[in-house]
Design an enzyme around this catalytic site. Structure first.
Site, mmCIF file in Angstrom:
data_model
loop_
_atom_site.group_PDB
_atom_site.id
_atom_site.type_symbol
_atom_site.label_atom_id
_atom_site.label_comp_id
_atom_site.label_asym_id
_atom_site.label_seq_id
_atom_site.Cartn_x
_atom_site.Cartn_y
_atom_site.Cartn_z
ATOM 1 N N SER A 242 0.862 -1.184 0.000
ATOM 2 C CA SER A 242 0.000 0.000 0.000
ATOM 3 C C SER A 242 0.896 1.231 0.000
ATOM 4 O O SER A 242 2.099 1.135 0.226
ATOM 5 C CB SER A 242 -0.873 0.007 1.244
ATOM 6 O OG SER A 242 -0.034 0.125 2.378
ATOM 7 N N LYS A 243 0.289 2.383 -0.209
ATOM 8 C CA LYS A 243 1.050 3.643 -0.220
ATOM 9 C C LYS A 243 1.843 3.811 1.064
ATOM 10 O O LYS A 243 3.004 4.167 1.057
ATOM 11 C CB LYS A 243 0.083 4.824 -0.348
ATOM 12 C CG LYS A 243 -0.221 5.156 -1.785
ATOM 13 C CD LYS A 243 -0.374 6.665 -1.948
ATOM 14 C CE LYS A 243 -0.095 7.037 -3.387
ATOM 15 N NZ LYS A 243 -1.216 7.238 -4.196
ATOM 16 N N ARG A 244 1.170 3.529 2.181
ATOM 17 C CA ARG A 244 1.802 3.673 3.489
ATOM 18 C C ARG A 244 3.043 2.792 3.596
ATOM 19 O O ARG A 244 3.999 3.090 4.282
ATOM 20 C CB ARG A 244 0.766 3.281 4.548
ATOM 21 C CG ARG A 244 1.188 3.438 5.977
ATOM 22 C CD ARG A 244 -0.054 3.332 6.859
ATOM 23 N NE ARG A 244 -0.724 2.032 6.667
ATOM 24 C CZ ARG A 244 -0.431 0.938 7.342
ATOM 25 N NH1 ARG A 244 0.514 0.965 8.244
ATOM 26 N NH2 ARG A 244 -1.077 -0.192 7.125
#
Ligand code: GLU
Length: 473
Positions: A242-244
């Site tokens: 994910s982006k995180r």
């Protein structure tokens, strides 16, 4: 004689160069370099709605920043549309493809019937052997390829091994749409063939596409390139990235202060290994690289590891190189006060860098650490440093200032000796003097050796900064 190795990186320009794409490019590049071959760049821009020129530039920029240089000019897939159409028609002429006139309603019905019969919803070959004289009037046909009706299609993959697909599960997929544009499945094969690609290295989300693409290769009688489908990158928890967790464009890594050589080294280790080596140069990677070294299991992205590799490269780098990176980054992320300070104090920053390098994990941290050099007075004091500046400490700083004013030799050795004498006279540990001194002179609790700091910023500035804290009521 084996022909020259040709790999390719084939991004769709619908966004930045994401970290997974960068890793695919890195492997394609390393293999080509290792084999004395070429890596080509093909921009898969046939989706005109989603492809943008800005994304093409971002991808090229990301590759260049990472030092992954492709051979020759980038090739536009869209620019080759007429060649794709020609091959589709040639496949008809060879009896391996046919025109299909089914309407969307007919296709829906076909899918419904398949579903009702408990089969996967797919095209049933309605026009495969039908006479074209039955074609309905005014309908622009698509072109479908004749997939084999029985047997297996085997992908011989360097990472996944022999992957067997049952022919009965592949339908006669479309290779040319009714508007004459190619489908992705067809264009990729024609391009890879025409570009002389010998090795396809890409994400394993393309593995099932490989089976369909083999149908096209076989229909044209073309050699099938060797393939290596690499597992995708996952987050630290094993879930899809994910982006995180780091699913960002490479420019985001640049803006976070990672060096390209560190990111390249880290990405190499994500999905490929050579013994237990963690740190290696690109030359070593090229020397050691082999498709067999690609890992079968999904790699997990780990920021802590990336940081530690980055810290290593920062420690090892030449100051003037780092100085250039700091300037470029300050400019890119809009830290204009830093840009000005770094530029105006180049010689001091260069002299300070060997002291700062071991203390920074990213270039942004390096800039933070350099701020004491050009910070304007009175210095902003962070909260940890403020806690050290107690009334007692400020009064000790008064003694320090008196001592320093009388010091003729402004060198690290002379300051060091004078401070030791003072500490002894006052019955204090040297650290009790050094801590508030650091707080007053840098505004922080972390900095290079405090006597080095004093030499770097000079006598006048040191005394003035001390004065700001002593005289503060
Ligand atoms: N354009 C495809 C993608 O960005 C890659 C196609 C390929 O490597 O064959 O996922």
């Amino acid at each position: 004689m084996m022909s020259q190795v040709v790999t390719r990186f084939a991004p769709s320009p619908t966004g930045y160069l994401h970290i997974g794409g960068a890793r695919t490019a890195l492997f394609s590049w390393a293999y080509a370099r290792k084999m004395g071959g070429k890596m080509l760049l093909r921009i898969e821009d046939t989706d005109r709605e989603r492809s943008t020129e800005a994304a093409v530039e971002a991808i090229k920029d990301g590759l260049s920043w990472l030092g992954l240089h492709w051979d020759g000019d980038a090739i536009s897939q869209f620019g080759r549309a007429s060649r794709h159409a020609d091959i589709a028609h040639e496949l008809i002429a060879r009896g391996h493809a046919y025109k299909c006139y089914c309407s969307p309603a007919e296709l829906d019905q076909m899918r419904e019937e398949a579903r009702a019969a408990g089969k996967p919803p797919r095209y049933n070959g309605y026009w495969r052997d039908r006479d074209q004289s039955e074609a309905p009037e005014g309908v622009a046909p698509v072109i479908r390829i004749k997939s084999p009706l029985s047997g297996d299609i085997v992908v011989h993959d360097h990472v996944q091994g022999e992957v067997v697909f049952k022919a009965e599960n592949l339908d006669d997929f479309i290779i040319l749409r009714s508007d004459g544009t190619p489908t992705y499945m067809h264009a990729v094969v024609v391009d890879d063939h025409d570009m002389g690609v010998t090795h396809i290295i890409r994400g394993d989300d393309h593995l099932t596409n490989a089976a369909r693409q083999i149908v096209v290769y076989n229909a044209m009688g073309w050699d099938i390139p060797e393939m290596a489908h690499i597992p995708l990158i996952h987050g630290p928890d094993g879930a899809k990235l994910s982006k995180r967790h780091g699913a960002l464009g490479v420019e985001a890594y640049r803006q976070m202060g990672y060096l390209p050589e560190a990111l390249r080294n880290y990405l190499a280790r994500l999905g490929w290994s050579h013994d237990d080596d963690e740190i290696f140069s690109s030359e070593q990677m090229i020397e050691w690289f082999s498709l067999d070294g690609l890992n079968k299991g999904a790699a997990r992205f780990d920021f802590v590891k990336l940081e530690s590799i980055n810290g290593h490269y920062i420690r090892e780098a030449a100051p003037d190189y780092l100085y250039g990176v700091m300037i470029a980054l300050a400019e890119e992320v809009g830290r204009l006060a830093d840009l000005e300070g770094l530029t105006a104090n180049k010689a001091t920053v260069l002299a300070a860098l060997p002291e700062l390098q071991p203390r920074a994990k990213t270039i942004l941290e390096l800039i933070d650490l350099a701020q004491f050099i050009y910070a304007s007075r009175p210095l902003p004091i962070d909260s940890a440093a403020s806690a050290l500046l107690t009334p007692d400490a400020r009064s000790v700083l008064g003694d320090v200032r008196d001592l320093l004013i009388g010091l003729n030799d402004w060198s690290v050795e002379a300051i060091d000796a004078a401070m030791r004498t003072l500490a002894e006279a006052k019955g204090l540990k040297l650290g009790k003097l050094a801590q508030p001194l650091r707080a007053a002179l840098t505004g922080r609790t972390v900095s290079p050796g405090i006597f080095e700091v004093m030499v770097l910023i000079g006598r006048d500035e040191s005394l003035a900064r001390l004065g700001d804290q002593i005289d503060m009521k």
